[in-house]
Motif scaffolding. Structure first.
Motif, short mmCIF file in Angstrom:
data_model
loop_
_atom_site.label_atom_id
_atom_site.label_comp_id
_atom_site.label_asym_id
_atom_site.label_seq_id
_atom_site.Cartn_x
_atom_site.Cartn_y
_atom_site.Cartn_z
N ILE A 139 0.04 -1.41 -4.85
CA ILE A 139 1.14 -1.81 -5.72
C ILE A 139 0.71 -3.04 -6.53
N LYS A 140 0.92 -2.96 -7.83
CA LYS A 140 0.53 -4.03 -8.75
C LYS A 140 1.28 -5.32 -8.40
N GLY A 141 0.58 -6.43 -8.56
CA GLY A 141 1.19 -7.72 -8.34
C GLY A 141 0.85 -8.33 -6.99
N LYS A 142 0.24 -7.57 -6.13
CA LYS A 142 -0.17 -8.10 -4.83
C LYS A 142 -1.62 -8.57 -4.93
N ASN A 143 -2.00 -9.51 -4.10
CA ASN A 143 -3.37 -10.01 -4.07
C ASN A 143 -4.24 -8.96 -3.36
N ALA A 146 4.97 -2.22 -9.71
CA ALA A 146 5.96 -2.57 -8.69
C ALA A 146 7.29 -1.89 -9.02
N GLY A 147 7.96 -1.40 -7.98
CA GLY A 147 9.23 -0.71 -8.17
C GLY A 147 9.10 0.77 -8.35
N ASN A 148 7.90 1.23 -8.67
CA ASN A 148 7.65 2.66 -8.80
C ASN A 148 6.98 3.16 -7.53
N SER A 149 7.13 4.42 -7.28
CA SER A 149 6.41 5.04 -6.17
C SER A 149 5.93 6.39 -6.61
N VAL A 192 0.83 -1.20 0.00
CA VAL A 192 0.00 0.00 0.00
C VAL A 192 0.86 1.25 0.00
N ILE A 193 0.43 2.23 -0.78
CA ILE A 193 1.02 3.57 -0.72
C ILE A 193 -0.10 4.50 -0.28
#
Length: 116
Positions: free
Chosen positions: A68-72, A109-112, A32-33
């Motif tokens: 964040i993409k890729g998380k459930n 993922a990897g970006n913020s 989470v962001i």
């Protein structure tokens, strides 16, 4: 005498505690962001990412966040809701009736998001 209504000072204190619980819980999660608190943009007012309302001694929350993409998402949101609810009940004794999570963006993922 049993009182099912909260006075203003109790609501204010509970709101502060609940906000701190939500912010802390979201910051601890890698998936989470949290959204930044912004009051105004150039054209319109933006609501806070955390909305707390009370009905008697019941708490209702609406929380906006980025994911964040890729998380459930389902698994993560259920865990976030349970964690926040348990903490609120433990620290305030109030009954949490509803926690609505609203995902505003899914970030690769990897970006913020840039800091504001």
């Amino acid at each position: 005498m049993h009182n099912d209504h909260l006075d203003f000072e109790t609501i204010q204190a509970a709101s502060d505690i609940i906000s701190a619980i939500v912010e802390s819980s979201l910051q601890e999660r890698e998936s989470v962001i949290p959204l930044n608190h912004e009051r105004f943009t150039f054209f319109k007012k933006i609501k806070d990412p955390i909305s707390i309302s009370f009905k008697n001694t019941e708490v209702y929350l609406k929380i906006k966040l980025n994911f964040i993409k890729g998380k459930n998402i389902l698994e993560e949101t259920l865990q976030i809701q349970k964690e926040i609810k348990d903490e609120i009940v433990h620290l305030t004794g109030l009954e949490v009736k509803r926690i609505d999570l609203s995902i505003q963006k899914i970030i690769p993922a990897g970006n913020s998001l840039p800091e504001r």
